[in-house]
Design an enzyme around this catalytic site. Sequence first.
Site, PDB file in Angstrom:
ATOM      1  N   GLU A 100       0.886  -1.170   0.000  1.00 44.45           N
ATOM      2  CA  GLU A 100       0.000   0.000   0.000  1.00 44.45           C
ATOM      3  C   GLU A 100       0.916   1.208   0.000  1.00 44.45           C
ATOM      4  O   GLU A 100       1.610   1.448   0.980  1.00 44.45           O
ATOM      5  CB  GLU A 100      -0.870   0.015   1.259  1.00 44.45           C
ATOM      6  CG  GLU A 100      -1.780  -1.174   1.414  1.00 44.45           C
ATOM      7  CD  GLU A 100      -2.812  -1.261   0.327  1.00 44.45           C
ATOM      8  OE1 GLU A 100      -3.144  -0.213  -0.257  1.00 44.45           O
ATOM      9  OE2 GLU A 100      -3.268  -2.363   0.039  1.00 44.45           O
ATOM     10  N   CYS A 109      -2.926   8.616   3.672  1.00 43.16           N
ATOM     11  CA  CYS A 109      -2.669   8.071   2.337  1.00 43.16           C
ATOM     12  C   CYS A 109      -3.843   8.327   1.411  1.00 43.16           C
ATOM     13  O   CYS A 109      -3.694   8.359   0.200  1.00 43.16           O
ATOM     14  CB  CYS A 109      -2.394   6.582   2.434  1.00 43.16           C
ATOM     15  SG  CYS A 109      -3.680   5.701   3.314  1.00 43.16           S
TER      16      CYS A 109
HETATM   17  P1  NAP Z   1       8.304   5.156   4.502  1.00 45.01           P
HETATM   18  O1  NAP Z   1       9.394   6.075   4.781  1.00 45.01           O
HETATM   19  O2  NAP Z   1       8.270   4.475   3.208  1.00 45.01           O
HETATM   20  O3  NAP Z   1       8.308   4.113   5.694  1.00 45.01           O
HETATM   21  C1  NAP Z   1       7.326   3.122   5.761  1.00 45.01           C
HETATM   22  C2  NAP Z   1       7.828   1.997   6.633  1.00 45.01           C
HETATM   23  O4  NAP Z   1       8.893   1.336   5.965  1.00 45.01           O
HETATM   24  C3  NAP Z   1       8.378   2.442   7.967  1.00 45.01           C
HETATM   25  O5  NAP Z   1       7.999   1.495   8.943  1.00 45.01           O
HETATM   26  C4  NAP Z   1       9.874   2.405   7.746  1.00 45.01           C
HETATM   27  O6  NAP Z   1      10.590   2.214   8.917  1.00 45.01           O
HETATM   28  C5  NAP Z   1       9.966   1.196   6.860  1.00 45.01           C
HETATM   29  N1  NAP Z   1      11.223   1.093   6.104  1.00 45.01           N
HETATM   30  C6  NAP Z   1      11.883   2.063   5.480  1.00 45.01           C
HETATM   31  N2  NAP Z   1      12.949   1.548   4.864  1.00 45.01           N
HETATM   32  C7  NAP Z   1      12.963   0.224   5.141  1.00 45.01           C
HETATM   33  C8  NAP Z   1      13.825  -0.854   4.810  1.00 45.01           C
HETATM   34  N3  NAP Z   1      14.896  -0.681   4.048  1.00 45.01           N
HETATM   35  N4  NAP Z   1      13.531  -2.080   5.274  1.00 45.01           N
HETATM   36  C9  NAP Z   1      12.445  -2.300   6.038  1.00 45.01           C
HETATM   37  N5  NAP Z   1      11.607  -1.301   6.377  1.00 45.01           N
HETATM   38  C10 NAP Z   1      11.849  -0.072   5.927  1.00 45.01           C
HETATM   39  O7  NAP Z   1       6.889   5.867   4.672  1.00 45.01           O
HETATM   40  P2  NAP Z   1       6.413   6.774   5.865  1.00 45.01           P
HETATM   41  O8  NAP Z   1       7.140   8.052   5.757  1.00 45.01           O
HETATM   42  O9  NAP Z   1       6.426   6.061   7.156  1.00 45.01           O
HETATM   43  O10 NAP Z   1       4.890   6.963   5.503  1.00 45.01           O
HETATM   44  C11 NAP Z   1       4.427   7.930   4.618  1.00 45.01           C
HETATM   45  C12 NAP Z   1       4.071   7.326   3.307  1.00 45.01           C
HETATM   46  O11 NAP Z   1       3.215   6.206   3.486  1.00 45.01           O
HETATM   47  C13 NAP Z   1       3.300   8.261   2.428  1.00 45.01           C
HETATM   48  O12 NAP Z   1       3.858   8.237   1.163  1.00 45.01           O
HETATM   49  C14 NAP Z   1       1.894   7.697   2.425  1.00 45.01           C
HETATM   50  O13 NAP Z   1       1.166   7.975   1.253  1.00 45.01           O
HETATM   51  C15 NAP Z   1       2.124   6.261   2.604  1.00 45.01           C
HETATM   52  N6  NAP Z   1       0.977   5.626   3.223  1.00 45.01           N
HETATM   53  C16 NAP Z   1       0.232   4.774   2.486  1.00 45.01           C
HETATM   54  C17 NAP Z   1      -0.866   4.163   3.058  1.00 45.01           C
HETATM   55  C18 NAP Z   1      -1.714   3.207   2.286  1.00 45.01           C
HETATM   56  O14 NAP Z   1      -2.563   2.546   2.895  1.00 45.01           O
HETATM   57  N7  NAP Z   1      -1.558   3.089   1.011  1.00 45.01           N
HETATM   58  C19 NAP Z   1      -1.198   4.411   4.393  1.00 45.01           C
HETATM   59  C20 NAP Z   1      -0.402   5.300   5.101  1.00 45.01           C
HETATM   60  C21 NAP Z   1       0.685   5.903   4.502  1.00 45.01           C
HETATM   61  P3  NAP Z   1      11.366   3.428   9.632  1.00 45.01           P
HETATM   62  O15 NAP Z   1      10.330   4.389  10.045  1.00 45.01           O
HETATM   63  O16 NAP Z   1      12.040   2.771  10.762  1.00 45.01           O
HETATM   64  O17 NAP Z   1      12.292   3.987   8.627  1.00 45.01           O
END
Ligand code: NAP
Length: 679
Positions: free
Chosen positions: A258, A297
């Site tokens: 997602e 999101c």
């Molecule tokens: P993100 O930076 O992509 O992080 C998402 C998750 O991935 C976090 O738990 C992060 O952990 C983890 N992560 C990052 N790099 C990783 C790696 N190499 N290996 C394993 N895990 C890793 O996103 P975010 O800033 O938290 O969230 C914002 C984004 O999420 C927005 O773009 C939003 O649109 C999207 N979103 C989508 C939905 C949906 O249902 N489609 C819902 C909510 C949000 P760390 O925090 O420890 O880095």
Amino acid sequence: MSLINVESFACGRWIAPDDGARVIENAVTGHVLARAGQADLDTQAMLEYARSQGGTALRAMTFHQRARMLKAVASHLHQHKQALYNISYATGATLKDHAFDIDGGIGTMFVYASKGRREMPDSQVYVDGALEPLGRTGQFLGQHICTPLQGVAVHINAFNFPVWGMLEKLAPTLLAGVPAIVKPATATCYVTEACVRLILDSGLVPSGAVQLVAGGLGDMLDHLGGQDVLSFTGSADTAQRLRATPALMQNATRFVAEQDSLNASILGPDAAAGTPEFDLFIKEVHREMTVKAGQKCTAVRRILVSKDQVDAVISGLQDRLARVVVGDPQVSGTTMGALVSKAQRRDVLAKAAVIAREAERVHGDPDAFQINGDAAQGGAFVPPMLFHCNDPDAAQRVHDTEAFGPVSTVMGYDDLDHAVTLVNRGGGSLVASVITRDVDVARSITLGAAAHHGRLYFNNRDSMAEATGHGAPMPHMVHGGPGRAGGGEEMGGVRGVMHYMQRTAIQGSPDILTAITGRWVPGAAISQGPEHPFRRTFHDLRIGETLNTAARCITLDDIEHFAHFTGDTFYAHMDEEAAQRNPFFPGRVAHGYLLLSFAAGLFVHPDEGPVLANTGLDGLKFMQPVSPGDHVAAQLTVKHKTPRNDDYGEVRWHVRLTNQDAVIVAEYELLTMVAYRVA
Ligand code: NAP
């Protein structure tokens, strides 16, 4: 407030952060709030612990037992939600935002608890779809079934919904019978940790069913196999990186993504200023921009309105946005809280600057706005920012830049086709909404745009009092979207449970299929009970237990009596010549409903007993006409049993009516509620 050490829960133990920990800031004050992360978590041991302990315990339970467990967990969280509210303010969320994250997450768990009991069997095998006859005589058939994967689900969640994000994945996973390792985003993992503690302290879930990683996952993904699932929510960039993990590709590990999404809301051409739909549109867009400070999101990033309504929409939104009070969520008057961190603030401002290359900012100046609350002056705040893009056809970045904050862009369309072209330029989104009362507009947009969006949300004056909101993913409906949105799908009721189960095609004889599915399949062995089945309690009745009734002759008098009594004097029952002209009938025939009534007369037992009520009838087929003088008998067989509450359960009977030549004239499934005990 003292520093929070956010712990991981691994192999049955809480583990404090160590030298590998990252620092987490309070979104409202900007001060250091917590630390989380371990340098060397034993990820293989965690996976093994989940598979061997959690998976084994969960798979030993039925769907109903797991559903009851979810209900108890959800009730426990509901009782303690104030504790989660209290800690969540530091993420920048307001009390209203808590309703989405905390109440929304608990509500999702309740829905899965209820769906698990109503729509899934009280057994370990889920039957998917109808029986498929594969041979001529009915002795070889096919049936799809689903059983839980024997691995572990790793859930990686985004920062914006530390509770809902976990629970919307956890509920279908546990209902499926699969253990989970939850990895929340570090920025808000202290809230998730508090929620996981509540779940574990409740003692309601078996050991190994839920583990938590606060901080980085280490090398965990390198050890995932073909029975495991990686379910990710977050940015497109991270998803792309995770997709490329060699172990996932080698083992065809299920990967549900997602991602971010350039969701749009369309004001229908019929909904000009002055209509209730126009006001509704302004209200919905304003809410989507400001709830969770736009960190949703599903938030509306692109606002599509017919060109002649652009000025009115901008002015309507300016009025609403001018009333937004940005600041400390716990200070009176605040209506919009902070972004999660100053890093996130920098990111949003950078993305807003990209959008500003193609659009003019018409509301909100990040360099000049008030912050409500003395303690909040160093927090991660931005004002709501509205842009207007004059040439959305030439523009590109307004369609592909997600500023994950209260940022949205108004664009004008020429006609409906143009609106469809623009809405689809997001490259695949989670949701698009259309505010219209014109059913043709709704249908045209659906045909042109549904393939590009995971959800289409229509609202107007007729539905607005009950509508759930553009941005609220409902557990009953799928959440996910194609392309840019990640290509994944979550929730959608029982569909969401299937992501954690394997569908298997079973082929075999009726007896084999009956034994595997727990549902009697026509052609399988039948048995006779010691007394009339209506005298038997729910638990006494056996699958396949059958009553064969005596036959009854259907006379012309019966048909005429029924016709005049009910008023159903359709010519096929009353007029011999007209009936003969009908290609389906040899002459006058009995009413189908007369046959059903006679069947009940043949198989019911009249006395008060365990059968409480007839609650319905499924799959009725009239297969052969019954003429005056024909004899009809009924066969009633226990097909399936589902407990409903503490007092009674549903018994589904297979009913077959045959004539004097043993030809089936009608077939259906009869639903009754049958008591566990007789008073
Ligand atoms: P993100 O930076 O992509 O992080 C998402 C998750 O991935 C976090 O738990 C992060 O952990 C983890 N992560 C990052 N790099 C990783 C790696 N190499 N290996 C394993 N895990 C890793 O996103 P975010 O800033 O938290 O969230 C914002 C984004 O999420 C927005 O773009 C939003 O649109 C999207 N979103 C989508 C939905 C949906 O249902 N489609 C819902 C909510 C949000 P760390 O925090 O420890 O880095």
